[in-house]
Design a protein around this motif. Structure first.
Motif, PDB file in Angstrom:
ATOM      1  N   ARG A  59       0.849  -1.198   0.000  1.00  0.00           N
ATOM      2  CA  ARG A  59       0.000   0.000   0.000  1.00  0.00           C
ATOM      3  C   ARG A  59       0.887   1.251   0.000  1.00  0.00           C
ATOM      4  O   ARG A  59       1.744   1.382  -0.871  1.00  0.00           O
ATOM      5  N   ASP A  60       0.707   2.166   0.944  1.00  0.00           N
ATOM      6  CA  ASP A  60       1.509   3.390   0.919  1.00  0.00           C
ATOM      7  C   ASP A  60       2.760   3.267   1.779  1.00  0.00           C
ATOM      8  O   ASP A  60       3.389   4.272   2.105  1.00  0.00           O
ATOM      9  N   CYS A  61       3.122   2.054   2.157  1.00  0.00           N
ATOM     10  CA  CYS A  61       4.167   1.876   3.166  1.00  0.00           C
ATOM     11  C   CYS A  61       5.371   1.130   2.595  1.00  0.00           C
ATOM     12  O   CYS A  61       5.233   0.262   1.727  1.00  0.00           O
ATOM     13  N   CYS A  62       6.529   1.494   3.105  1.00  0.00           N
ATOM     14  CA  CYS A  62       7.754   0.761   2.803  1.00  0.00           C
ATOM     15  C   CYS A  62       8.025  -0.174   3.979  1.00  0.00           C
ATOM     16  O   CYS A  62       8.443   0.263   5.060  1.00  0.00           O
ATOM     17  N   MET A  63       7.727  -1.455   3.786  1.00  0.00           N
ATOM     18  CA  MET A  63       7.898  -2.441   4.850  1.00  0.00           C
ATOM     19  C   MET A  63       9.355  -2.906   4.931  1.00  0.00           C
ATOM     20  O   MET A  63      10.004  -3.118   3.909  1.00  0.00           O
ATOM     21  N   LYS A  64       9.824  -3.085   6.149  1.00  0.00           N
ATOM     22  CA  LYS A  64      11.168  -3.581   6.389  1.00  0.00           C
ATOM     23  C   LYS A  64      11.087  -4.919   7.120  1.00  0.00           C
ATOM     24  O   LYS A  64      10.341  -5.066   8.084  1.00  0.00           O
ATOM     25  N   TYR A 118       9.259 -37.957   6.382  1.00  0.00           N
ATOM     26  CA  TYR A 118       8.307 -36.851   6.485  1.00  0.00           C
ATOM     27  C   TYR A 118       9.080 -35.591   6.869  1.00  0.00           C
ATOM     28  O   TYR A 118       9.877 -35.592   7.807  1.00  0.00           O
ATOM     29  N   LEU A 119       8.834 -34.509   6.128  1.00  0.00           N
ATOM     30  CA  LEU A 119       9.484 -33.219   6.402  1.00  0.00           C
ATOM     31  C   LEU A 119       8.457 -32.122   6.221  1.00  0.00           C
ATOM     32  O   LEU A 119       7.774 -32.047   5.193  1.00  0.00           O
ATOM     33  N   HIS A 120       8.328 -31.290   7.233  1.00  0.00           N
ATOM     34  CA  HIS A 120       7.447 -30.116   7.150  1.00  0.00           C
ATOM     35  C   HIS A 120       8.245 -28.902   7.611  1.00  0.00           C
ATOM     36  O   HIS A 120       8.771 -28.874   8.722  1.00  0.00           O
ATOM     37  N   LEU A 121       8.329 -27.886   6.737  1.00  0.00           N
ATOM     38  CA  LEU A 121       9.070 -26.658   7.043  1.00  0.00           C
ATOM     39  C   LEU A 121       8.142 -25.465   6.932  1.00  0.00           C
ATOM     40  O   LEU A 121       7.310 -25.391   6.013  1.00  0.00           O
ATOM     41  N   GLU A 122       8.296 -24.545   7.858  1.00  0.00           N
ATOM     42  CA  GLU A 122       7.509 -23.315   7.846  1.00  0.00           C
ATOM     43  C   GLU A 122       8.429 -22.115   8.041  1.00  0.00           C
ATOM     44  O   GLU A 122       9.427 -22.192   8.765  1.00  0.00           O
ATOM     45  N   ILE A 123       8.039 -21.016   7.383  1.00  0.00           N
ATOM     46  CA  ILE A 123       8.746 -19.736   7.564  1.00  0.00           C
ATOM     47  C   ILE A 123       7.704 -18.672   7.865  1.00  0.00           C
ATOM     48  O   ILE A 123       6.684 -18.566   7.171  1.00  0.00           O
ATOM     49  N   GLU A 124       7.961 -17.915   8.900  1.00  0.00           N
ATOM     50  CA  GLU A 124       7.156 -16.728   9.201  1.00  0.00           C
ATOM     51  C   GLU A 124       8.066 -15.514   9.035  1.00  0.00           C
ATOM     52  O   GLU A 124       9.133 -15.433   9.651  1.00  0.00           O
ATOM     53  N   LEU A 125       7.656 -14.571   8.169  1.00  0.00           N
ATOM     54  CA  LEU A 125       8.393 -13.325   7.977  1.00  0.00           C
ATOM     55  C   LEU A 125       7.605 -12.196   8.634  1.00  0.00           C
ATOM     56  O   LEU A 125       6.400 -12.051   8.408  1.00  0.00           O
ATOM     57  N   PHE A 126       8.281 -11.399   9.435  1.00  0.00           N
ATOM     58  CA  PHE A 126       7.649 -10.323  10.187  1.00  0.00           C
ATOM     59  C   PHE A 126       8.105  -8.985   9.614  1.00  0.00           C
ATOM     60  O   PHE A 126       9.295  -8.653   9.638  1.00  0.00           O
ATOM     61  N   TRP A 127       7.143  -8.237   9.090  1.00  0.00           N
ATOM     62  CA  TRP A 127       7.417  -6.968   8.421  1.00  0.00           C
ATOM     63  C   TRP A 127       6.917  -5.814   9.291  1.00  0.00           C
ATOM     64  O   TRP A 127       5.829  -5.883   9.850  1.00  0.00           O
ATOM     65  N   SER A 128       7.715  -4.739   9.332  1.00  0.00           N
ATOM     66  CA  SER A 128       7.369  -3.553  10.121  1.00  0.00           C
ATOM     67  C   SER A 128       7.351  -2.318   9.239  1.00  0.00           C
ATOM     68  O   SER A 128       8.166  -2.185   8.311  1.00  0.00           O
ATOM     69  N   CYS A 129       6.426  -1.410   9.528  1.00  0.00           N
ATOM     70  CA  CYS A 129       6.350  -0.157   8.782  1.00  0.00           C
ATOM     71  C   CYS A 129       7.628   0.645   8.981  1.00  0.00           C
ATOM     72  O   CYS A 129       8.167   0.740  10.094  1.00  0.00           O
ATOM     73  N   ASP A 130       8.103   1.249   7.900  1.00  0.00           N
ATOM     74  CA  ASP A 130       9.336   2.026   7.960  1.00  0.00           C
ATOM     75  C   ASP A 130       9.245   3.188   6.987  1.00  0.00           C
ATOM     76  O   ASP A 130       8.332   3.266   6.156  1.00  0.00           O
ATOM     77  N   ASN A 131      10.207   4.123   7.112  1.00  0.00           N
ATOM     78  CA  ASN A 131      10.287   5.225   6.158  1.00  0.00           C
ATOM     79  C   ASN A 131      10.571   4.688   4.764  1.00  0.00           C
ATOM     80  O   ASN A 131      11.123   3.599   4.610  1.00  0.00           O
TER      81      ASN A 131
END
Length: 404
Positions: free
Chosen positions: A68-73, A119-132
């Motif tokens: 949207r109008d944000c630069c996520m870091k 059996y292999l199960h992998l997960e990734i969670e990416l955490f984004w924060s609002c920035d300039n």
């Protein structure tokens, strides 16, 4: 903004990106877990840590993205591994800040079935924060405005916001001015090209500091701001003048000549742009030395003189021819003793050569910006006295004005 189908069973909408997560990034036959037949949990742990490192390398240039109008870091990552086979291994690894964020992105992949040999199960969670925005760049179409000369007293102002090397549309940008003048609109939104536009108007002399502030992440209720500035100088000249400094040098095996000439010339500019002048002042700082046997400088004459300029204003530049007019004189005499008798040695006719070089080479319709503080400089040589002994010169010309 979505568009629904006629039957109401589906809808479509433009998107800015898709998350990319491929089984080939460490999960295939050549990946960290491919062909893994561990005899202990440590071997799975090494593969898990290797996969985390490989994923981190793949994200090195992807730690910012526009939403949207944000630069996520990217500020945090969480990796989870569930491996069941010859050994069982379950582990979660956290990197960075995973508790304070604005947006969470989830990706996962599964290989095999629970209860099977692998059996292999992998997960990734990416955490984004609002920035300039990563960069905010303000550009001004003009750095100098002359209220007394310029019909257009405005400067176009553009502010560009960039995130992850890409321009950002939809960013609210505020424009302010510190110093003389005004700017409108006060607020604009960057378009599809990533630019927000405004116009600065000069109203008085002085130095204006134009500021463009990008207010991003308003759509996330976590406003961030970043600004850039430009300086615009506003002058008002009641009259222009030029200051000129020339040096001439000429050396042979018997003598060396050096002259520093300065001229200050007021300019009169007509409504049609024709330039004339009267009352220009010029000075010499000339010297002549001789190294010939039994030779001396027996006469020298280098008085002050008057100078003038003619030319034309064309666009932002003026084209000038500058030359001495009355009182110019530059005369030297060298006397040598030859056979016990004094003999006058002929000298180069500097009184004619130097003005000829000025008008014919240095200031032959010389272009320079018609702005207070504009200048030009350079050097050259003239071989009217022969290829072996050229007259060399340097020049410097500066434009000034008397402020109203």
């Amino acid at each position: 903004m979505c568009t629904a189908s006629g039957d109401g069973l589906s809808y479509s909408a433009p998107v800015t990106h898709f998350s990319s997560f491929s089984a080939d990034n460490g999960f295939g036959a050549d990946g960290a877990f491919g062909d893994l037949d561990p005899s202990c949990w440590f071997e799975v742990d090494v593969a898990f840590n290797g996969w985390i490192g490989a994923f981190g390398m793949s994200m090195m240039n992807k730690t910012r993205k526009r939403m949207r109008d944000c630069c996520m870091k990217l500020t945090g990552r969480e990796f989870t591994c569930d491996y069941r086979g010859a050994v069982d291994y379950q582990k979660t690894e956290e990197l960075g800040n995973v508790s304070d964020y604005n947006y969470r992105e989830h990706m996962e992949v599964t290989r095999g079935e629970i209860g099977s040999a692998y059996y292999l199960h992998l997960e990734i969670e990416l955490f984004w924060s609002c920035d300039n925005p990563e960069y905010v760049i303000l550009e001004s179409s003009r750095e100098l405005i002359d209220l007394s000369k310029d019909l257009n007293k405005t400067s176009d102002i553009s502010v560009m916001s960039i995130c992850g090397r890409y321009r950002m549309p939809g960013v609210e940008t505020q424009f302010t001015v510190s110093g003389p003048g005004s700017i409108a609109p006060a607020t604009a939104v960057t378009g599809a090209d990533g630019y927000a536009q405004a116009t600065y108007t000069a109203t008085d002399t002085g130095t204006a500091r134009v500021i463009g502030t990008a207010n991003s992440c308003l759509a996330w209720s976590d406003a961030k701001a970043k600004a850039d500035t430009a300086i615009i100088k506003v002058d008002s000249c009641s009259s222009f003048f030029v200051y000129v400094e020339l040096t001439f040098d000429h050396a042979t095996e018997h003598f060396a000549f050096h002259d520093v000439i300065t001229m200050s010339i007021p300019l009169t500019i007509s409504e049609t742009g024709e330039i004339t002048s009267t009352g220009g002042e010029g000075t010499h700082a000339a010297s002549l030395g001789t190294s010939g046997p039994d030779c001396d400088v027996t006469a020298e004459y280098a008085p002050d003189f008057t100078a003038a300029a003619i030319g034309q204003v064309t666009g932002p530049n003026m084209y000038l021819t500058i030359a001495p007019t009355t009182g110019w004189a530059l005369l030297y005499a060298v006397t040598c003793i030859v056979d016990d008798k004094p003999m006058t040695i002929p000298m180069p006719p500097y009184n004619y050569l130097l003005p000829s070089i000025m008008a014919g080479q240095i200031f032959n319709e010389f272009p320079i910006a018609m702005q207070n503080g504009a200048y030009a400089n350079g050097s050259g040589q003239d071989t009217q006295w022969g290829e072996d002994y050229p007259i060399t010169y340097t020049y410097y010309i500066n434009v000034g004005c008397d402020d109203k």
